[in-house]
Design an enzyme around this catalytic site. Structure first.
Site, PDB file in Angstrom:
ATOM      1  CG  HIS A   1       0.995   5.874   4.909  1.00  0.00           C
ATOM      2  ND1 HIS A   1       0.180   6.785   5.543  1.00  0.00           N
ATOM      3  CD2 HIS A   1       0.466   4.658   5.145  1.00  0.00           C
ATOM      4  CE1 HIS A   1      -0.783   6.125   6.159  1.00  0.00           C
ATOM      5  NE2 HIS A   1      -0.636   4.838   5.933  1.00  0.00           N
TER       6      HIS A   1
ATOM      7  NE  ARG B   1      -7.995  10.717   6.114  1.00  0.00           N
ATOM      8  CZ  ARG B   1      -8.415   9.963   7.131  1.00  0.00           C
ATOM      9  NH1 ARG B   1      -7.591   9.148   7.739  1.00  0.00           N
ATOM     10  NH2 ARG B   1      -9.650  10.025   7.538  1.00  0.00           N
TER      11      ARG B   1
ATOM     12  NE  ARG C   1      -9.682   7.621   4.809  1.00  0.00           N
ATOM     13  CZ  ARG C   1      -9.780   6.639   5.717  1.00  0.00           C
ATOM     14  NH1 ARG C   1      -8.872   5.692   5.778  1.00  0.00           N
ATOM     15  NH2 ARG C   1     -10.761   6.632   6.581  1.00  0.00           N
TER      16      ARG C   1
ATOM     17  CD  GLU D   1      -6.803  -6.855   2.775  1.00  0.00           C
ATOM     18  OE1 GLU D   1      -6.966  -6.663   1.558  1.00  0.00           O
ATOM     19  OE2 GLU D   1      -6.046  -6.163   3.490  1.00  0.00           O
TER      20      GLU D   1
ATOM     21  CG  HIS E   1      -8.284   3.648   1.178  1.00  0.00           C
ATOM     22  ND1 HIS E   1      -8.413   3.433   2.527  1.00  0.00           N
ATOM     23  CD2 HIS E   1      -9.532   3.957   0.742  1.00  0.00           C
ATOM     24  CE1 HIS E   1      -9.675   3.615   2.887  1.00  0.00           C
ATOM     25  NE2 HIS E   1     -10.374   3.933   1.824  1.00  0.00           N
TER      26      HIS E   1
ATOM     27  CB  THR F   1      -9.370   0.738   7.314  1.00  0.00           C
ATOM     28  OG1 THR F   1      -8.877   1.513   6.221  1.00  0.00           O
ATOM     29  CG2 THR F   1     -10.735   0.200   6.980  1.00  0.00           C
TER      30      THR F   1
ATOM     31  CD  GLU G   1      -7.205  -0.746   1.078  1.00  0.00           C
ATOM     32  OE1 GLU G   1      -7.386   0.264   1.773  1.00  0.00           O
ATOM     33  OE2 GLU G   1      -6.390  -1.612   1.350  1.00  0.00           O
TER      34      GLU G   1
ATOM     35  CG  HIS H   1      -5.251  -2.482   9.398  1.00  0.00           C
ATOM     36  ND1 HIS H   1      -4.877  -1.941  10.601  1.00  0.00           N
ATOM     37  CD2 HIS H   1      -5.715  -1.455   8.650  1.00  0.00           C
ATOM     38  CE1 HIS H   1      -5.125  -0.653  10.586  1.00  0.00           C
ATOM     39  NE2 HIS H   1      -5.627  -0.324   9.417  1.00  0.00           N
TER      40      HIS H   1
ATOM     41  CG  ASN I   1      -1.813   1.126   1.382  1.00  0.00           C
ATOM     42  OD1 ASN I   1      -1.409   2.258   1.149  1.00  0.00           O
ATOM     43  ND2 ASN I   1      -3.043   0.883   1.767  1.00  0.00           N
TER      44      ASN I   1
HETATM   45  N1  PXP Z   1      -5.639  -3.755   3.981  1.00  0.00           N
HETATM   46  C1  PXP Z   1      -6.653  -2.866   4.052  1.00  0.00           C
HETATM   47  C2  PXP Z   1      -7.984  -3.289   3.535  1.00  0.00           C
HETATM   48  C3  PXP Z   1      -6.445  -1.558   4.534  1.00  0.00           C
HETATM   49  O1  PXP Z   1      -7.462  -0.686   4.584  1.00  0.00           O
HETATM   50  C4  PXP Z   1      -5.150  -1.182   4.936  1.00  0.00           C
HETATM   51  C5  PXP Z   1      -4.887   0.209   5.437  1.00  0.00           C
HETATM   52  O2  PXP Z   1      -5.123   1.131   4.442  1.00  0.00           O
HETATM   53  C6  PXP Z   1      -4.125  -2.143   4.845  1.00  0.00           C
HETATM   54  C7  PXP Z   1      -4.409  -3.413   4.390  1.00  0.00           C
HETATM   55  C8  PXP Z   1      -2.717  -1.818   5.203  1.00  0.00           C
HETATM   56  O3  PXP Z   1      -2.602  -1.504   6.551  1.00  0.00           O
HETATM   57  P1  PXP Z   1      -1.237  -0.948   7.115  1.00  0.00           P
HETATM   58  O4  PXP Z   1      -0.994   0.368   6.463  1.00  0.00           O
HETATM   59  O5  PXP Z   1      -1.489  -0.843   8.581  1.00  0.00           O
HETATM   60  O6  PXP Z   1      -0.182  -1.955   6.766  1.00  0.00           O
END
Ligand code: PXP
Length: 239
Positions: A10, A49, A45, A151, A43, A101, A70, A192, A7
């Site tokens: 960030h 953001r 949003r 997931e 993602h 999330t 996402e 997550h 992901n």
């Molecule tokens: N999977 C999903 C569905 C998420 O919403 C997120 C966070 O955006 C992640 C995985 C990744 O989480 P993390 O950034 O804590 O590794």
């Protein structure tokens, strides 16, 4: 070997903190893919953001990147997904004020809307997934409304592991859910809050096919470089 989805939200968070164009999440997606990411999660949003509409457009247009979009369960987002055609969509719950999330979807409450959105995405040949808590009930409902994958939210187990607390019950619960989902014909992913240690522990669940990891990978890359971080994760997944 399980797949590693990365992901890059960030990267956009850092870019947006200065309002400019650097660092670019599209470049992050290209580099992460080059060094072994099996897919890239973004993602979009509702408050935009981090990832912006233009990021979605650019990243989805690059056919060298396998994109997992996402999104919240609403028809505006569905429209954006159908227009940009990511390879995968994972529907997640979204609250304006949350930092990230915080939990899985309330599938029962949103059953009809989710079913309708999944129908459009499935028809467009976009792989569909629902972000769920480790709950047998939610997994059963996911199958009923025709999601291809689930997931499993690993936030709770990740917190327990990081705090050096007993995580065995949570691990058992996730394992049971993963097995149940496979038996229903769903593909199982997890994510997550994961880091190296969490990944090592969750890698023992053979039913999980894919992990999606963001914050830790991007953060760790500041110190060791994304190439080395991906290599280390891949090494864990190989075992
Ligand atoms: N999977 C999903 C569905 C998420 O919403 C997120 C966070 O955006 C992640 C995985 C990744 O989480 P993390 O950034 O804590 O590794």
């Amino acid at each position: 070997m399980k797949k590693l989805g990365i992901n890059v939200d960030h990267v956009a968070t850092i870019r947006n903190s200065r309002g400019g164009i650097h660092p670019d999440p599209h470049i992050a997606a290209i580099v992460a893919t080059k060094y072994g990411a099996d897919s890239i999660t973004i993602h979009l949003r509702e408050d935009r953001r981090h990832i912006k509409d233009l990021d979605v457009k650019k990243i989805c247009k690059n056919n060298k990147i396998i994109v997992n979009l996402e999104m919240a369960a609403n028809f505006q987002m569905l429209k954006i997904a159908l227009k940009n055609k990511p390879n995968y969509v994972c529907i997640v719950p979204e609250k304006r004020k949350e930092v990230t999330t915080e939990g899985g979807l309330n599938i029962l409450k949103n059953k009809l809307k989710l079913k309708k959105i999944l129908k459009y995405l499935n028809k467009a040949n976009i792989r569909t997934s629902l972000f769920v808590n480790p709950s047998l009930k939610d997994i059963k409902l996911s199958k009923e409304i025709n999601s291809e994958c689930i997931e499993i939210h690993t936030g709770r187990i990740s917190e327990l592991i990081k705090a050096n607390l007993d995580y065995s019950r949570e691990l058992k619960k996730i394992k049971k859910c993963a097995k149940y989902a496979i038996n229903l014909g769903l593909e199982v992913h997890a994510g997550h809050g994961m880091d190296y240690k969490t990944t090592k522990i969750l890698n023992s669940i053979k039913e999980i096919k894919e992990f999606n990891i963001g914050h830790f990978i991007i953060g760790e890359s500041f110190f060791y470089g994304i190439k080395n971080v991906i290599k280390k994760f891949k090494g864990i997944l190989k075992k």
